[in-house]
Design an enzyme around this catalytic site. Structure first.
Site, short mmCIF file in Angstrom:
data_model
loop_
_atom_site.label_atom_id
_atom_site.label_comp_id
_atom_site.label_asym_id
_atom_site.label_seq_id
_atom_site.Cartn_x
_atom_site.Cartn_y
_atom_site.Cartn_z
N LYS A 193 3.97 8.68 9.22
CA LYS A 193 3.80 8.16 10.60
C LYS A 193 4.50 8.60 11.52
O LYS A 193 4.57 9.60 12.11
CB LYS A 193 3.66 6.62 10.24
CG LYS A 193 2.45 6.37 9.23
CD LYS A 193 2.02 4.94 9.08
CE LYS A 193 0.86 4.81 8.22
NZ LYS A 193 0.71 4.03 7.15
N ASP A 231 9.24 2.69 0.23
CA ASP A 231 8.31 3.28 0.82
C ASP A 231 8.55 3.16 2.42
O ASP A 231 7.87 1.90 2.60
CB ASP A 231 6.62 3.12 0.33
CG ASP A 231 5.74 3.97 0.94
OD1 ASP A 231 5.86 4.43 2.13
OD2 ASP A 231 4.52 3.53 0.68
N TYR A 258 0.94 -1.28 0.19
CA TYR A 258 0.00 0.00 0.06
C TYR A 258 0.95 1.32 0.07
O TYR A 258 1.88 1.40 0.72
CB TYR A 258 -0.77 0.14 1.11
CG TYR A 258 -2.00 1.05 1.34
CD1 TYR A 258 -2.74 1.43 0.62
CD2 TYR A 258 -1.48 2.29 2.38
CE1 TYR A 258 -3.65 2.57 0.69
CE2 TYR A 258 -2.44 3.01 2.66
CZ TYR A 258 -3.33 3.37 1.69
OH TYR A 258 -4.17 4.66 1.59
C1 LIG Z 1 0.17 4.73 5.72
C2 LIG Z 1 1.00 4.59 4.57
C3 LIG Z 1 0.96 5.35 3.48
C4 LIG Z 1 0.05 6.44 3.31
O1 LIG Z 1 0.19 7.46 4.39
P1 LIG Z 1 -0.91 8.33 4.91
O2 LIG Z 1 -0.41 9.33 5.67
O3 LIG Z 1 -2.05 7.60 5.25
O4 LIG Z 1 -1.33 9.11 3.63
C5 LIG Z 1 1.74 5.20 2.48
N1 LIG Z 1 2.58 4.06 2.40
C6 LIG Z 1 2.64 3.24 3.50
C7 LIG Z 1 3.79 1.88 3.34
C8 LIG Z 1 1.70 3.19 4.42
O5 LIG Z 1 2.13 2.48 5.32
#
Ligand SMILES: *Cc1c(COP(=O)(O)O)cnc(C)c1O
Length: 411
Positions: A267, A239, A144
């Site tokens: 995060k 990511d 994701y």
């Molecule tokens: C949570 C998440 C996102 C998106 O971040 P948001 O702050 O919710 O937009 C993107 N990549 C990864 C791996 C994530 O866990």
């Protein structure tokens, strides 16, 4: 367990918000429970509107690595707030953030702050396209990367086909620039490059996949992505929105010793406030406006409160040299307890403070029972089996004990 107040708020919310929530998973639809409306959080605990107390393993989906309302982080935000909430002009804290990010994650030579992980990924992909002059991006099934159009795709029906939109509202014309490979399958990536010569700008990957259960990279997978992208003139994007500052101070890239060209953080880097960062190789990041032609901007980017919360969090993580060992020890204890009690009935993936538990048989139904069993015992886990469990530094001996016992009891 009393839940009338949460139920009442949920009914009200559903009338005026899609699903009654501001992010879909919070509606708890998969587990068939009324979502808890939270009124307060401190340390390892959260309290709902009916006065129930829970040991929290959602930790806001990762940011709360120090536990909730860490006094130093709260104080940093309070101090910043007294000087005004936002200026739309540069501040010293943003320089400190970029310097600290570079110190802790050396591949991030130049970086920019944004407000969400979604935005960080969207911007990193744009920078990669601007730098390489290519349009296609490879992502992995089950990873994701936020909800930007190009990332909301799933694998097409045939092997090596382009992706299909995974959400209404995503034009097929956008989705066709994303190619999807199975996670841990470097050969599939090799084939995508062979089938699309000179077209792939970047490969984006969660170095530990943590949005489809927790899936560890096979030995050599990340290194293979590094060499395939390098050989083909494409960029490698890690990511690390979840793994950054979660698995180690230097993120998954430090842990696995693979250096990406670009990295996205979110995060934890916001310390509980809306902040995220993308960055990497200086030559790539110099393409970003106003140094270069890749446009990207943000009214609240580098917001003083968010930056203060993130800086305070990162400084504690840097200073407290024992923290990752403590986190991993607690993660391992919970994982071990579940493994022992579950036998063949569940599989546990754990790396540091990140845990994923998947059930044999009707996984969806068992997860629903699991969720309710834990909830009723004051343990708050993700209301979806695809989401990880996050351990924080605030989880104490008693929390871990109680958690292990409740989990053992389930089996
Ligand atoms: C949570 C998440 C996102 C998106 O971040 P948001 O702050 O919710 O937009 C993107 N990549 C990864 C791996 C994530 O866990």
């Amino acid at each position: 367990m009393e839940e009338s107040r949460s139920r009442e708020l949920f009914e009200r919310a559903k009338r005026v918000m899609p699903g009654g929530v501001n992010s879909p998973v919070r509606a708890c639809a998969r587990v068939g429970r009324v979502p808890r409306f939270i009124v307060r959080a401190a340390g390892s605990r959260i309290w709902d509107a009916d006065g129930n107390e829970y040991i929290d393993y959602v930790c806001s989906w990762g940011p709360a690595i120090l536990g909730h309302a860490h006094p130093e982080v709260v104080e940093a935000v309070r101090e910043a707030a007294l000087d005004g909430l936002t200026y739309g002009a540069p501040t010293e804290r943003e320089v400190e953030m970029a310097e600290l990010v570079r110190e802790l994650v050396p591949s991030m030579e130049v970086s920019r702050m944004v407000c969400s992980g979604t935005e960080a990924v969207m911007s990193a992909v744009r920078a990669a396209r601007g730098f390489t002059g290519r349009d296609d991006v490879v992502k992995f099934d089950g990873c994701y990367h936020g909800h930007s159009d190009g990332m909301l795709v799933r694998a097409g029906s045939g092997a090596l086909t382009q992706a299909e939109p995974d959400s209404a509202g995503v034009p097929a014309d956008f989705a066709r620039h994303t190619l999807v490979a199975p996670y841990n399958d470097a050969e599939a990536v090799e084939r995508l490059f062979a089938a699309n010569p000179g077209r792939i700008a970047a490969v984006i990957v969660e170095p530990v996949a943590a949005n489809a259960g927790v899936v560890l990279p096979k030995p050599g997978f990340l290194a293979a992505l590094r060499s395939i992208t390098e050989r083909n003139g494409a960029l490698l994007i890690f990511d690390e929105v979840i793994t950054g500052f979660r698995l180690a101070l230097g993120g998954a890239q430090g842990l696995f010793a693979v250096k990406p060209d670009l990295t996205t953080l979110g995060k934890i880097v916001g310390g509980g406030m809306p902040a995220a960062v993308y960055g990497g190789r200086e030559d790539v990041m110099r393409k970003v406006a106003p140094d270069g032609p890749v446009y990207q901007a943000g009214t609240l980017a580098g917001n003083p409160l968010a930056t203060a919360a993130g800086l305070a969090t990162l400084r504690i993580l840097k200073r407290d040299t024992g923290i990752y060992a403590r986190l991993a020890e607690k993660g391992a204890r919970i994982a071990e307890a579940v493994r022992r009690a579950a036998g063949e009935r569940a599989e546990v993936a754990q790396i540091g403070s990140l845990l994923g538990i998947s059930f044999a048989g009707d996984a969806e139904a068992v997860y629903r029972e699991w969720y309710s069993h834990l909830l009723e015992r004051g343990i708050y886990v993700a209301p979806s089996r695809f989401e990880a469990m996050f351990v924080s530094d605030a989880h104490g001996e008693e929390d871990v004990e109680r958690t292990c016992r409740a989990m053992e009891e389930f089996f």
